[in-house]
Design a protein around this motif. Sequence first.
Motif, PDB file in Angstrom:
ATOM      1  N   PRO A 162       0.830  -1.224   0.000  1.00 32.70           N
ATOM      2  CA  PRO A 162       0.000   0.000   0.000  1.00 32.70           C
ATOM      3  C   PRO A 162       0.859   1.266   0.000  1.00 32.70           C
ATOM      4  N   ARG A 163       1.426   1.602  -1.143  1.00 29.05           N
ATOM      5  CA  ARG A 163       2.410   2.685  -1.197  1.00 29.05           C
ATOM      6  C   ARG A 163       1.809   4.045  -0.845  1.00 29.05           C
ATOM      7  N   TRP A 164       0.616   4.346  -1.332  1.00 30.06           N
ATOM      8  CA  TRP A 164       0.044   5.664  -1.059  1.00 30.06           C
ATOM      9  C   TRP A 164      -0.426   5.763   0.398  1.00 30.06           C
ATOM     10  N   GLY A 165      -0.891   4.676   0.938  1.00 28.86           N
ATOM     11  CA  GLY A 165      -1.263   4.677   2.351  1.00 28.86           C
ATOM     12  C   GLY A 165      -0.059   4.861   3.260  1.00 28.86           C
ATOM     13  N   MET A 166       1.046   4.237   2.895  1.00 29.11           N
ATOM     14  CA  MET A 166       2.272   4.393   3.688  1.00 29.11           C
ATOM     15  C   MET A 166       2.841   5.796   3.553  1.00 29.11           C
ATOM     16  N   LEU A 167       2.744   6.385   2.364  1.00 29.84           N
ATOM     17  CA  LEU A 167       3.191   7.774   2.215  1.00 29.84           C
ATOM     18  C   LEU A 167       2.308   8.711   3.039  1.00 29.84           C
ATOM     19  N   ALA A 168       1.009   8.447   3.050  1.00 29.40           N
ATOM     20  CA  ALA A 168       0.105   9.251   3.865  1.00 29.40           C
ATOM     21  C   ALA A 168       0.416   9.076   5.353  1.00 29.40           C
ATOM     22  N   PHE A 169       0.744   7.860   5.761  1.00 33.79           N
ATOM     23  CA  PHE A 169       1.121   7.610   7.154  1.00 33.79           C
ATOM     24  C   PHE A 169       2.387   8.386   7.518  1.00 33.79           C
ATOM     25  N   SER A 170       3.358   8.379   6.616  1.00 36.47           N
ATOM     26  CA  SER A 170       4.608   9.090   6.861  1.00 36.47           C
ATOM     27  C   SER A 170       4.367  10.595   6.986  1.00 36.47           C
ATOM     28  N   MET A 171       3.569  11.141   6.082  1.00 35.00           N
ATOM     29  CA  MET A 171       3.261  12.566   6.167  1.00 35.00           C
ATOM     30  C   MET A 171       2.424  12.876   7.407  1.00 35.00           C
ATOM     31  N   GLY A 172       1.566  11.949   7.792  1.00 28.89           N
ATOM     32  CA  GLY A 172       0.765  12.139   8.997  1.00 28.89           C
ATOM     33  C   GLY A 172       1.623  12.220  10.249  1.00 28.89           C
ATOM     34  N   MET A 173       2.660  11.409  10.309  1.00 32.94           N
ATOM     35  CA  MET A 173       3.558  11.463  11.463  1.00 32.94           C
ATOM     36  C   MET A 173       4.274  12.812  11.526  1.00 32.94           C
ATOM     37  N   LEU A 174       4.724  13.302  10.378  1.00 32.16           N
ATOM     38  CA  LEU A 174       5.377  14.612  10.361  1.00 32.16           C
ATOM     39  C   LEU A 174       4.391  15.722  10.716  1.00 32.16           C
ATOM     40  N   MET A 175       3.172  15.609  10.226  1.00 30.27           N
ATOM     41  CA  MET A 175       2.182  16.632  10.542  1.00 30.27           C
ATOM     42  C   MET A 175       1.825  16.638  12.030  1.00 30.27           C
ATOM     43  N   LEU A 176       1.778  15.457  12.646  1.00 31.22           N
ATOM     44  CA  LEU A 176       1.554  15.406  14.091  1.00 31.22           C
ATOM     45  C   LEU A 176       2.663  16.113  14.856  1.00 31.22           C
ATOM     46  N   TYR A 177       3.902  15.910  14.414  1.00 35.92           N
ATOM     47  CA  TYR A 177       5.029  16.581  15.066  1.00 35.92           C
ATOM     48  C   TYR A 177       4.945  18.092  14.862  1.00 35.92           C
ATOM     49  N   TRP A 178       4.586  18.516  13.650  1.00 33.66           N
ATOM     50  CA  TRP A 178       4.459  19.950  13.385  1.00 33.66           C
ATOM     51  C   TRP A 178       3.315  20.554  14.180  1.00 33.66           C
ATOM     52  N   LEU A 179       2.225  19.818  14.345  1.00 32.16           N
ATOM     53  CA  LEU A 179       1.120  20.307  15.178  1.00 32.16           C
ATOM     54  C   LEU A 179       1.555  20.449  16.636  1.00 32.16           C
ATOM     55  N   TYR A 180       2.354  19.500  17.101  1.00 28.58           N
ATOM     56  CA  TYR A 180       2.882  19.588  18.468  1.00 28.58           C
ATOM     57  C   TYR A 180       3.752  20.835  18.620  1.00 28.58           C
ATOM     58  N   LEU A 181       4.605  21.095  17.626  1.00 29.86           N
ATOM     59  CA  LEU A 181       5.437  22.291  17.687  1.00 29.86           C
ATOM     60  C   LEU A 181       4.592  23.559  17.620  1.00 29.86           C
ATOM     61  N   GLY A 182       3.534  23.524  16.822  1.00 36.76           N
ATOM     62  CA  GLY A 182       2.648  24.678  16.746  1.00 36.76           C
ATOM     63  C   GLY A 182       1.928  24.931  18.060  1.00 36.76           C
ATOM     64  N   LEU A 183       1.478  23.861  18.704  1.00 36.97           N
ATOM     65  CA  LEU A 183       0.838  23.995  20.008  1.00 36.97           C
ATOM     66  C   LEU A 183       1.821  24.536  21.031  1.00 36.97           C
ATOM     67  N   MET A 184       3.048  24.066  20.939  1.00 28.89           N
ATOM     68  CA  MET A 184       4.072  24.541  21.856  1.00 28.89           C
ATOM     69  C   MET A 184       4.345  26.031  21.626  1.00 28.89           C
ATOM     70  N   SER A 185       4.350  26.455  20.374  1.00 23.80           N
ATOM     71  CA  SER A 185       4.616  27.868  20.095  1.00 23.80           C
ATOM     72  C   SER A 185       3.464  28.759  20.543  1.00 23.80           C
ATOM     73  N   LEU A 186       2.235  28.219  20.561  1.00 26.68           N
ATOM     74  CA  LEU A 186       1.113  29.009  21.073  1.00 26.68           C
ATOM     75  C   LEU A 186       1.283  29.335  22.552  1.00 26.68           C
TER      76      LEU A 186
END
Length: 80
Positions: free
Chosen positions: A45-69
């Motif tokens: 499932p290549r597109w699902g795995m790419l979406a999972f990978s981007m989802g992990m990065l987006m979760l980290y970026w959301l955490y950083l955004g929450l921290m910056s708030l």
Amino acid sequence: MTRIAICALLVLGEPIVRALLVPVAFLSFLVTLIFGFLIGDPHFPRWGMLAFSMGMLMLYWLYLGLMSLFMSLPTHDYDR
């Protein structure tokens, strides 16, 4: 006072979150690159795995955004 406590918890938890999410995103991207595109397994499932990978990065970026708030400095309107 609660803002400082939440900020402190987020700052203390950031290395743990980074140590979990960023390597998982990188490794899932490498697995997708190898098995999905280079080897070309039709059942992978290549597109699902790419979406999972981007989802992990987006979760980290959301955490950083929450921290910056919580770390943003207050306005200087109280000086007046």
